[in-house]
Design a protein around this motif. Structure first.
Motif, PDB file in Angstrom:
ATOM      1  N   GLY A   1     -57.401 -21.068 -13.557  1.00 41.37           N
ATOM      2  CA  GLY A   1     -58.569 -21.789 -14.075  1.00 41.37           C
ATOM      3  C   GLY A   1     -58.558 -21.886 -15.585  1.00 41.37           C
ATOM      4  O   GLY A   1     -58.853 -22.951 -16.156  1.00 41.37           O
ATOM      5  N   TYR A   2     -58.213 -20.800 -16.249  1.00 44.40           N
ATOM      6  CA  TYR A   2     -58.126 -20.818 -17.711  1.00 44.40           C
ATOM      7  C   TYR A   2     -57.040 -21.772 -18.191  1.00 44.40           C
ATOM      8  O   TYR A   2     -57.254 -22.560 -19.122  1.00 44.40           O
ATOM      9  CB  TYR A   2     -57.864 -19.402 -18.228  1.00 44.40           C
ATOM     10  N   LEU A   3     -55.866 -21.722 -17.540  1.00 43.89           N
ATOM     11  CA  LEU A   3     -54.776 -22.618 -17.935  1.00 43.89           C
ATOM     12  C   LEU A   3     -55.127 -24.078 -17.690  1.00 43.89           C
ATOM     13  O   LEU A   3     -54.761 -24.953 -18.487  1.00 43.89           O
ATOM     14  CB  LEU A   3     -53.496 -22.245 -17.183  1.00 43.89           C
ATOM     15  N   MET A   4     -55.846 -24.347 -16.610  1.00 44.57           N
ATOM     16  CA  MET A   4     -56.248 -25.733 -16.330  1.00 44.57           C
ATOM     17  C   MET A   4     -57.253 -26.222 -17.361  1.00 44.57           C
ATOM     18  O   MET A   4     -57.181 -27.369 -17.817  1.00 44.57           O
ATOM     19  CB  MET A   4     -56.840 -25.831 -14.916  1.00 44.57           C
ATOM     20  N   LEU A   5     -58.191 -25.367 -17.731  1.00 45.22           N
ATOM     21  CA  LEU A   5     -59.217 -25.780 -18.693  1.00 45.22           C
ATOM     22  C   LEU A   5     -58.655 -25.971 -20.093  1.00 45.22           C
ATOM     23  O   LEU A   5     -59.166 -26.779 -20.872  1.00 45.22           O
ATOM     24  CB  LEU A   5     -60.351 -24.759 -18.718  1.00 45.22           C
ATOM     25  N   THR A   6     -57.609 -25.238 -20.445  1.00 46.08           N
ATOM     26  CA  THR A   6     -57.016 -25.397 -21.769  1.00 46.08           C
ATOM     27  C   THR A   6     -55.930 -26.464 -21.790  1.00 46.08           C
ATOM     28  O   THR A   6     -55.337 -26.710 -22.841  1.00 46.08           O
ATOM     29  CB  THR A   6     -56.430 -24.055 -22.266  1.00 46.08           C
ATOM     30  N   GLY A   7     -55.636 -27.069 -20.647  1.00 46.92           N
ATOM     31  CA  GLY A   7     -54.662 -28.150 -20.593  1.00 46.92           C
ATOM     32  C   GLY A   7     -53.221 -27.688 -20.518  1.00 46.92           C
ATOM     33  O   GLY A   7     -52.299 -28.474 -20.728  1.00 46.92           O
ATOM     34  N   ARG A   8     -52.988 -26.446 -20.223  1.00 51.38           N
ATOM     35  CA  ARG A   8     -51.626 -25.930 -20.143  1.00 51.38           C
ATOM     36  C   ARG A   8     -51.032 -26.019 -18.743  1.00 51.38           C
ATOM     37  O   ARG A   8     -49.854 -25.752 -18.553  1.00 51.38           O
ATOM     38  CB  ARG A   8     -51.600 -24.466 -20.583  1.00 51.38           C
ATOM     39  N   MET A   9     -51.866 -26.373 -17.757  1.00 49.32           N
ATOM     40  CA  MET A   9     -51.394 -26.511 -16.380  1.00 49.32           C
ATOM     41  C   MET A   9     -52.013 -27.775 -15.797  1.00 49.32           C
ATOM     42  O   MET A   9     -53.179 -28.072 -16.047  1.00 49.32           O
ATOM     43  CB  MET A   9     -51.788 -25.296 -15.543  1.00 49.32           C
ATOM     44  N   GLU A  10     -51.197 -28.500 -15.034  1.00 46.04           N
ATOM     45  CA  GLU A  10     -51.727 -29.718 -14.434  1.00 46.04           C
ATOM     46  C   GLU A  10     -52.690 -29.347 -13.304  1.00 46.04           C
ATOM     47  O   GLU A  10     -52.545 -28.318 -12.639  1.00 46.04           O
ATOM     48  CB  GLU A  10     -50.600 -30.602 -13.913  1.00 46.04           C
ATOM     49  N   TRP A  11     -53.678 -30.197 -13.085  1.00 47.01           N
ATOM     50  CA  TRP A  11     -54.741 -29.925 -12.127  1.00 47.01           C
ATOM     51  C   TRP A  11     -54.219 -29.821 -10.696  1.00 47.01           C
ATOM     52  O   TRP A  11     -54.700 -29.018  -9.909  1.00 47.01           O
ATOM     53  CB  TRP A  11     -55.810 -31.018 -12.221  1.00 47.01           C
ATOM     54  N   ARG A  12     -53.243 -30.628 -10.375  1.00 49.46           N
ATOM     55  CA  ARG A  12     -52.725 -30.628  -9.001  1.00 49.46           C
ATOM     56  C   ARG A  12     -52.116 -29.273  -8.648  1.00 49.46           C
ATOM     57  O   ARG A  12     -52.372 -28.722  -7.583  1.00 49.46           O
ATOM     58  CB  ARG A  12     -51.691 -31.738  -8.848  1.00 49.46           C
TER      59      ARG A  12
END
Length: 102
Positions: free
Chosen positions: A61-72
């Protein structure tokens, strides 16, 4: 009064009969396999797995919110945790559908 108690007794008898029909005995000689699978289930659903899943979802969740991981990919981790921890309910639903004849 007598009719309502007779209806109640009949419905309790039918409910008990249905519950007993769902109980299946393990085949003879399967106790080591059942014990091993229960250990795996306890490991996958125990405190260690729950803690690891909470940490994984928090990190993803943290990585997704900071844009470091794609949502899919992040959603795949969350859905995977739901499938692992909901496996008992999923299998129970499939078994009830199979017993109903669908």
């Amino acid at each position: 009064m007598k009719r309502s108690s007779a209806v109640l007794a009949a419905s309790l008898a039918m409910a008990a009969g249905q519950a007993q029909a769902q109980v299946q005995a393990d085949p003879s000689g399967s106790s080591p396999l059942v014990a091993a699978l229960q250990w795996v289930q306890g490991t996958l659903l125990g405190n260690l797995a729950t803690t690891a899943a909470v940490i994984a979802v928090a990190v993803v969740g943290y990585l997704m919110l900071t844009g470091r991981m794609e949502w899919r990919r992040g959603l795949m981790v969350v859905v995977g945790a739901f499938i692992i921890f909901g496996a008992v309910s999923i299998v129970a639903g499939i078994r009830s559908l199979a017993q109903a004849g669908f």
